[in-house]
Design an enzyme around this catalytic site. Structure first.
Site, PDB file in Angstrom:
ATOM      1  N   SER A  30     136.099  14.690   2.360  1.00 41.70           N
ATOM      2  CA  SER A  30     137.185  14.490   3.257  1.00 41.70           C
ATOM      3  C   SER A  30     136.804  13.796   4.206  1.00 41.70           C
ATOM      4  O   SER A  30     135.645  13.564   4.629  1.00 41.70           O
ATOM      5  CB  SER A  30     137.906  15.847   3.952  1.00 41.70           C
ATOM      6  OG  SER A  30     138.836  15.282   4.873  1.00 41.70           O
TER       7      SER A  30
ATOM      8  N   TYR B 298     137.086  22.767   9.556  1.00 44.58           N
ATOM      9  CA  TYR B 298     137.182  22.079   8.407  1.00 44.58           C
ATOM     10  C   TYR B 298     136.307  20.789   8.094  1.00 44.58           C
ATOM     11  O   TYR B 298     135.679  20.848   7.078  1.00 44.58           O
ATOM     12  CB  TYR B 298     138.758  21.675   7.984  1.00 44.58           C
ATOM     13  CG  TYR B 298     139.187  20.976   6.747  1.00 44.58           C
ATOM     14  CD1 TYR B 298     139.030  21.612   5.703  1.00 44.58           C
ATOM     15  CD2 TYR B 298     139.334  19.670   6.978  1.00 44.58           C
ATOM     16  CE1 TYR B 298     139.647  20.772   4.484  1.00 44.58           C
ATOM     17  CE2 TYR B 298     139.706  18.695   5.892  1.00 44.58           C
ATOM     18  CZ  TYR B 298     139.732  19.577   4.721  1.00 44.58           C
ATOM     19  OH  TYR B 298     140.097  18.868   3.232  1.00 44.58           O
TER      20      TYR B 298
END
Length: 245
Positions: A137, A150
């Site tokens: 990501s 995250y």
């Protein structure tokens, strides 16, 4: 041309389903791996009917890392391509308050994916061929207040993929890092996402297939994210600390 199996780890996700359809449309047999794999029976039938390729289902738990060697050994055939789309976003506010929730995010986005890809990497290296694809990501490009739990896990996974690519480069094994940016999935449902920065799962799948074919190392599904994150990474810390992005 012989078509080798493609293993989809985390096949119940929207991206996993899109990736399965993309490679099936190219004639590859598909191995769908996920928790509660029996729930994928309908998807299996759809893939087989639509693309005329064999599809098998495999029970897989990314967090049960002690089972990963046995999982790979039990596959009917070692895949030529393995795509790991395992991940969990959660919410930053919950992760700040609940250490167990944060731990789950860290394990789901780093420990589990790294573990299963490590097992596959060794098998592929012994064979001197294969492609490993990891969905990371852009959140891992720099820690930000809005999603640093995250993002930190994804940063670790990005570094892991980079190191594994460096290790396996001379052993005939390709390692692809995918940086999708925003993707319109169930995981992001309800979030207000800018349309120009948000990809569809099918777009991610197309990018992965193209990266495998062209032997690419790191891809940003929408190239604009490469420039956005370049800017974010280079904001001086004294300014960055005052920002909420």
């Amino acid at each position: 041309m012989t078509k080798f199996p493609v293993l989809i780890l985390g096949a119940r996700s929207d991206i996993g389903n899109a990736v399965a359809h993309k490679f099936a449309s190219l004639g590859h047999p598909i191995q769908l791996a996920a928790r509660n794999a029996s729930a994928l029976e309908t998807g299996k039938a759809d893939l087989e009917l639509r693309h005329r390729v064999p599809v098998t289902l495999h029970e897989f738990d990314a967090l049960a890392t002690h089972t990963h060697k046995a999982f790979v050994a039990a596959l009917p055939q070692l895949p030529q391509i393995a795509v790991c789309v395992v991940g969990l976003m959660g919410t930053q506010s919950e992760n700040e308050r609940d250490t167990e929730a944060a731990r789950l995010i860290m394990r789901s986005n780093y420990e589990g994916p790294a573990s299963i890809l490590s097992v596959l990497a060794n098998c592929f290296a012994d064979r001197n061929s294969g492609t490993l694809v990891g969905i990371s990501s852009v959140a891992g490009d720099r820690g930000r207040a809005t999603n640093y739990v995250y993002g930190s896990a994804k940063a670790g996974f990005t570094a892991f993929l980079s190191g594994m690519r460096n290790r396996l480069a001379k052993q005939g094994v390709q390692v692809v890092t995918v940086q999708p940016g925003f993707v319109a999935t169930q995981m992001t449902e309800g979030m207000s996402l800018p349309s120009k920065l948000t990809a569809e799962p099918s777009e991610v799948a197309d990018s992965i297939a193209r990266a495998v074919e062209l032997k690419k190392d790191v891809i940003y599904v929408r190239p604009i994210w490469r420039f956005i994150m370049l800017i974010i990474r280079n904001i001086p810390e004294r300014i960055f600390k005052k920002m909420q992005i």
